[in-house]
Design an enzyme around this catalytic site. Structure first.
Site, PDB file in Angstrom:
ATOM      1  N   THR A  41       0.962  -1.307  -0.074  1.00 33.54           N
ATOM      2  CA  THR A  41      -0.056   0.062  -0.119  1.00 33.54           C
ATOM      3  C   THR A  41       0.959   1.254  -0.101  1.00 33.54           C
ATOM      4  OG1 THR A  41      -1.620   1.679   1.174  1.00 33.54           O
ATOM      5  CG2 THR A  41      -0.319  -0.192   2.620  1.00 33.54           C
TER       6      THR A  41
ATOM      7  N   GLU B 197      -5.040  14.401   1.933  1.00 32.28           N
ATOM      8  CA  GLU B 197      -6.351  14.141   1.622  1.00 32.28           C
ATOM      9  C   GLU B 197      -7.376  13.912   2.856  1.00 32.28           C
ATOM     10  OE1 GLU B 197      -6.626  10.482  -0.882  1.00 32.28           O
ATOM     11  OE2 GLU B 197      -6.178   9.144   0.684  1.00 32.28           O
TER      12      GLU B 197
ATOM     13  N   ARG C 132      -5.175   8.331   3.064  1.00 29.96           N
ATOM     14  CA  ARG C 132      -6.317   8.203   3.701  1.00 29.96           C
ATOM     15  C   ARG C 132      -5.927   8.636   4.989  1.00 29.96           C
ATOM     16  NH1 ARG C 132      -8.121   2.625   1.739  1.00 29.96           N
ATOM     17  NH2 ARG C 132      -9.828   3.328   0.495  1.00 29.96           N
TER      18      ARG C 132
ATOM     19  N   ASP D 194       0.156   3.808   1.019  1.00 28.12           N
ATOM     20  CA  ASP D 194      -0.579   4.478   2.458  1.00 28.12           C
ATOM     21  C   ASP D 194       0.677   4.182   3.674  1.00 28.12           C
ATOM     22  OD1 ASP D 194      -2.413   5.355   0.803  1.00 28.12           O
ATOM     23  OD2 ASP D 194      -4.169   4.174   2.161  1.00 28.12           O
TER      24      ASP D 194
HETATM   25  O1  F6P Z   1      -5.300   2.733  -0.443  1.00 30.15           O
HETATM   26  C1  F6P Z   1      -4.442   3.363  -1.089  1.00 30.15           C
HETATM   27  C2  F6P Z   1      -4.933   4.513  -1.898  1.00 30.15           C
HETATM   28  O2  F6P Z   1      -4.513   4.889  -2.928  1.00 30.15           O
HETATM   29  C3  F6P Z   1      -5.553   5.671  -0.869  1.00 30.15           C
HETATM   30  O3  F6P Z   1      -4.259   6.519  -0.610  1.00 30.15           O
HETATM   31  C4  F6P Z   1      -6.476   6.441  -1.290  1.00 30.15           C
HETATM   32  O4  F6P Z   1      -7.446   6.927  -0.392  1.00 30.15           O
HETATM   33  C5  F6P Z   1      -7.639   5.388  -1.908  1.00 30.15           C
HETATM   34  O5  F6P Z   1      -6.607   4.172  -2.207  1.00 30.15           O
HETATM   35  C6  F6P Z   1      -8.174   5.765  -3.266  1.00 30.15           C
HETATM   36  O6  F6P Z   1      -8.682   4.348  -3.491  1.00 30.15           O
HETATM   37  P1  F6P Z   1      -9.757   4.422  -4.960  1.00 30.15           P
HETATM   38  O7  F6P Z   1      -8.547   4.229  -5.820  1.00 30.15           O
HETATM   39  O8  F6P Z   1     -10.476   3.014  -4.741  1.00 30.15           O
HETATM   40  O9  F6P Z   1     -10.363   5.539  -5.116  1.00 30.15           O
END
Ligand code: F6P
Length: 408
Positions: free
Chosen positions: A141, A244, A189, A143
């Site tokens: 990830t 974000e 996140r 994140d």
């Molecule tokens: O979990 C990884 C991530 O890139 C986060 O940083 C982000 O908030 C989320 O996925 C976005 O998810 P999606 O691509 O499903 O909108």
């Protein structure tokens, strides 16, 4: 190992997630697996019997090299939450029926804390029905919010891209003889690890960002505006990084303070988007200053032309380590990285119980954020720096990076 294995990718992609796929594929083949299947769109696709024999799609060493350098999830992804075992027995029976049909001995899932929920439930169910199939989690990830591991594959490359892009944005953002306030919005996140990576932009050739706001500290809009007003008195251009996921004291995300479209995934996560725009508009309205809101958005997780070699190598290693562990009898575990030396930087792999990792979010410790909540500490910069080191050149064809693609 006499039978077959299956691997899937799940959750948000990264620029090195396919290096983990290659790590699983190559190691399983080298250790005697007959077939390595790939689920299409993770567990959701498997439930619809969507899978491929990976040997039919990875045919040469060149394919392996291309796949490692291909961003996003080669096999497609999903954000699919399995039901609780007692509420969805038929779903589990169907999955185990498919795995048995395919003669699967080991199941690998490359994902973050939500995806590890799948490994947790499937390994628990295997125990319940006395199945010998092994279930292993392979961490990924951008994140970096997985518990029990020093860091996650995917984070280092995203951090490298973010720090490099921030340097470039700063050069551009400070160019005029009148003030421009640039707000950068970074993914991650509810954890601020990635936003903290903007601090790495500072060096002898770059001023660095002016302020950094992480979701670990409640965002005070009045204090933020007062700070901006103070700095703006001298006509200063600024570049400010916000996560974000920044939230005000009552728990609302900053982007929720304005008109927004609500999209919530199967794990209850809202789509986080719009904090930078909200803040930039507020500054323009109240101060009459030129502003620019930049969402790095998906660019930061698919920039395979700018991966960290440390990261892409570790992504491969965790895939290989998961296969080794499963073939030696482990199940219900996730491969983790342990930093055994700082200088030189050395990480080794180990495994941890999936129950300690599934659905848990690891946040930035408060001692790594400055007391006023507007920057990060040297210790945090020191923690990230080794993870962005060295490069792996893309394979360039006709002026562009070449990728390996599967028709999904
Ligand atoms: O979990 C990884 C991530 O890139 C986060 O940083 C982000 O908030 C989320 O996925 C976005 O998810 P999606 O691509 O499903 O909108």
């Amino acid at each position: 190992m006499h039978g077959n294995v299956i691997v899937g990718q799940s959750g948000g992609p990264t620029s090195v997630i396919n290096s983990s796929l290659v790590g699983v594929y190559k190691t399983a083949k080298d250790r005697g697996a007959k077939k390595v299947y790939g689920m299409l769109h993770g567990i959701k696709g498997l439930l619809d019997r969507q899978y491929v024999d990976l040997s039919e799609h990875i045919k040469s060493d060149l394919d392996i090299d291309l796949l490692k350098r291909t961003p996003s999830s080669f096999l497609g992804s999903c954000r699919f939450k399995l039901p609780e075992i007692k509420e969805g027995k038929e779903v589990y029976d169907k999955i185990f029926e498919i795995l048995t049909e395919l003669d699967i001995e080991a199941f690998f899932y490359i994902g973050g804390n939500d995806s590890m929920d799948t490994i947790k439930k499937l390994s628990d169910y295997a125990i319940l029905i006395s199945s010998d199939i092994k279930f292993m989690g392979v961490p990924k990830t951008i994140d970096n919010d997985l518990a029990c591991t020093d860091h996650t594959p995917g984070f280092g490359s995203a951090a490298k891209y973010i720090a490099a892009a921030t340097k470039e944005i700063i050069r551009d953002g400070l160019v005029y003889d009148y003030p421009v306030i640039t707000i950068l919005e970074i993914m991650g996140r509810n954890a601020g690890w990635l936003t903290a990576a903007t601090a790495l932009s500072k060096g002898e050739d770059c001023e660095g960002v002016d302020m950094i706001f992480l979701p670990e500290v409640a965002f005070d809009i009045d204090k933020f505006m007062a700070k901006i007003k103070g700095l703006n008195k001298n006509g200063k251009s600024m570049v400010i990084a916000v996560s974000e996921g920044i939230k005000v004291a009552d728990g609302r995300y900053v982007f929720e303070l304005t008109d927004h479209v609500e999209f919530v995934d199967a794990f209850g996560h809202k789509q986080l988007q719009g904090s930078a725009k909200f803040l930039a508009d507020k500054i323009s309205n109240e101060l009459g200053v030129k502003t620019r809101a930049i969402e790095l958005s998906t660019l930061q997780r698919c920039a395979s032309h700018m991966t960290s070699r440390v990261d892409i190598t570790e992504a491969f290693q965790v895939g290989g380590a998961a296969v080794k562990a499963a073939f030696e009898g482990d199940t219900g575990k996730v491969v983790v990285l342990e930093r055994v030396s700082e200088d030189p930087y050395i990480c080794t792999t180990d495994t941890q119980d999936v129950h300690k990792i599934a659905n848990v979010e690891k946040k930035v410790p408060l001692e790594w954020i400055t007391e006023n909540g507007t920057f990060v500490s040297e210790d945090l910069i020191h923690y990230i720096r080794p993870l962005i080191q060295a490069e792996l050149s893309p394979v360039m064809v006709d002026g562009l990076p070449r990728h390996l693609r599967l028709d999904l």
